[in-house]
Write a protein that holds these residues in place. Structure first.
Motif, mmCIF file in Angstrom:
data_model
loop_
_atom_site.group_PDB
_atom_site.id
_atom_site.type_symbol
_atom_site.label_atom_id
_atom_site.label_comp_id
_atom_site.label_asym_id
_atom_site.label_seq_id
_atom_site.Cartn_x
_atom_site.Cartn_y
_atom_site.Cartn_z
ATOM 1 N N ASP A 82 1.610 14.045 33.108
ATOM 2 C CA ASP A 82 2.341 14.046 34.386
ATOM 3 C C ASP A 82 3.656 13.293 34.248
ATOM 4 N N ALA A 83 3.631 12.148 33.550
ATOM 5 C CA ALA A 83 4.856 11.359 33.379
ATOM 6 C C ALA A 83 5.873 12.134 32.550
ATOM 7 N N ARG B 295 11.017 15.663 32.557
ATOM 8 C CA ARG B 295 11.672 16.938 32.214
ATOM 9 C C ARG B 295 12.389 17.556 33.412
ATOM 10 N N ARG B 296 11.958 17.190 34.621
ATOM 11 C CA ARG B 296 12.534 17.834 35.796
ATOM 12 C C ARG B 296 14.006 17.459 35.958
#
Length: 230
Positions: free
Chosen positions: A222-223, A228-229
């Motif tokens: 998740d991190a 990457r977003r």
């Protein structure tokens, strides 16, 4: 797909799923009609495969079921051989040896007519640079990862600065020809990646870290996705 292969595939799908799988989803994945799927399920039940089914819920495979004798398609064998070749080319010596042993065992376990798929595979990796050797005992790292032991890590970063870290090793990642230890770092209180060729030494500590390894890996995933977003 032959029926024997389809029956084996049903077991594989149910074995890999944590939730009940509906007949409609199975039929769609296997590209057969529901009628054919129901006949296959009846055949598996007749062979005493412990599958439980409930209307409106789906099918589940009871825990502890032993897989039937090895039955692999040519594509599955080639995938296994290619994966083993990639491991042999990029992994540490202990896993590279295990990969070669796996190919030898597969060659012995499969029918004679499928052996050329492994021995003369149509896909193979090409390694332009051999991975750098590690300065530590790689089986100790695998042992710590599998059994959730904390590690004392001695590390030099890209500038040559040395540090000692206590980490919770989660997995080994492969990227760009390098190997990385993915871990929770007690010093930084965050996830960190350590290139194995920069680890000067490591010591397996006698105690395990708290929490579930799967939950920590999910937190790392998740991190990583958040970074990457755009």
């Amino acid at each position: 797909m032959r029926r024997t292969e389809r029956l084996f595939q049903i077991i594989q799908i149910l074995r890999s799923s944590r939730a009940p799988v509906t007949g409609a989803r199975l039929a769609e994945e296997l590209e057969v009609s529901l009628r054919t799927l129901y006949r296959d399920m009846a055949e598996l039940t007749a062979q005493r495969v412990p599958i439980l089914g409930e209307a409106g819920t789906g099918y589940v495979l009871q825990a502890g079921y032993d897989m039937p004798p090895l039955m692999l398609t040519a594509d599955e064998l080639e995938a296994a051989a290619l994966g083993a070749a990639l491991v042999a080319a990029q992994a540490d010596p202990s896993l590279a040896t295990a990969a070669r042993d796996l190919v030898a065992k597969l060659s012995e376990a499969i029918p004679d007519d499928l052996r050329p798929v492994i021995l003369d595979a149509s896909s193979r990796p090409i390694a332009t640079n051999a991975p750098k050797p590690d300065a530590f005992d790689s089986p100790s790292l695998h042992h710590a990862i599998r059994n959730r032991y904390r590690l004392q890590l001695f590390y030099r970063d890209q500038t040559g600065s040395a540090s000692a870290r206590t980490i919770w090793p989660l997995l080994i990642a492969y990227l760009g020809g390098a190997r990385y230890i993915v871990a929770w770092c007690e010093t930084r209180q965050d996830y960190r990646h350590f290139r194995t060729d920069r680890v000067t030494d490591l010591q397996v500590l006698p105690d395990t870290y708290p929490g579930r390894r799967a939950a920590l890996i999910k937190g790392w995933e998740d991190a990583t996705a958040k970074h990457r977003r755009p």
